[in-house]
Design a protein around this motif. Structure first.
Motif, PDB file in Angstrom:
ATOM      1  N   TRP A 198       8.711   5.058  -1.918  1.00 15.16           N
ATOM      2  CA  TRP A 198       9.347   5.741  -0.781  1.00 15.16           C
ATOM      3  C   TRP A 198       8.461   5.663   0.452  1.00 15.16           C
ATOM      4  O   TRP A 198       8.932   5.335   1.545  1.00 15.16           O
TER       5      TRP A 198
ATOM      6  N   PRO B 160       5.573  -1.780  -2.569  1.00 15.62           N
ATOM      7  CA  PRO B 160       6.673  -0.904  -2.977  1.00 15.62           C
ATOM      8  C   PRO B 160       7.577  -1.538  -4.031  1.00 15.62           C
ATOM      9  O   PRO B 160       8.132  -0.822  -4.878  1.00 15.62           O
TER      10      PRO B 160
ATOM     11  N   ALA C  17       7.280   6.512  -7.498  1.00 17.78           N
ATOM     12  CA  ALA C  17       8.396   6.767  -6.582  1.00 17.78           C
ATOM     13  C   ALA C  17       7.875   7.170  -5.204  1.00 17.78           C
ATOM     14  O   ALA C  17       8.417   6.747  -4.172  1.00 17.78           O
TER      15      ALA C  17
ATOM     16  N   GLY D  20       9.457   3.552   3.668  1.00 18.69           N
ATOM     17  CA  GLY D  20       9.926   4.461   4.712  1.00 18.69           C
ATOM     18  C   GLY D  20       8.909   4.804   5.756  1.00 18.69           C
ATOM     19  O   GLY D  20       8.613   3.994   6.634  1.00 18.69           O
TER      20      GLY D  20
END
Length: 127
Positions: A117, A76, A113, A121
């Motif tokens: 994310w 990430p 993105a 997450g």
């Protein structure tokens, strides 16, 4: 979700690898003459080669840390760096009036993105 994140990271890695090889090993004059490569005419050889190396590192950083399970948080982090790179690319292509490339960079930005994310997450590599 995990599969979608792997696919997105794989697509981005392929794009980064292709762009990185091109910018690192193709002469700047040949890049400047290619469709979409006009931006290189005003850039130094060192800058173009540096971008190429960064893209090669991004290709590695989007896949290998997770595959090898060595610091998978780098996936990430690399995706976030790719978002920033795409912002710069979009600005550059906007200045040159190359709307098609702006749209393409926006797609890559959205994929990056999504990877950032997803891996920070709902689908991290570590439980």
């Amino acid at each position: 979700m995990n599969l979608a994140l792997w696919i997105a990271a794989g697509v981005l890695a392929a794009v980064a690898l292709t762009g990185g090889i091109t910018k690192t090993f193709v002469p700047k004059e040949k890049l400047a003459a290619a469709h979409g490569g006009g931006w290189t005419a005003d850039a130094s050889v060192g800058f173009v080669k540096t971008l190429g190396v960064l893209e090669l590192l991004a290709a590695v950083g989007l896949i290998l840390p997770a595959v090898l399970d060595i610091a998978p948080v780098l996936v990430p982090v690399t995706a976030i760096c790719w978002v920033l790179l795409m912002v710069g690319a979009m600005i550059t292509h906007l200045r040159l009036g190359e709307g098609t490339f702006v749209a393409l960079n926006l797609v890559y930005l959205a994929l990056a993105a999504f990877v950032a994310w997803g891996r920070l997450g709902p689908e991290p590599f570590t439980g």
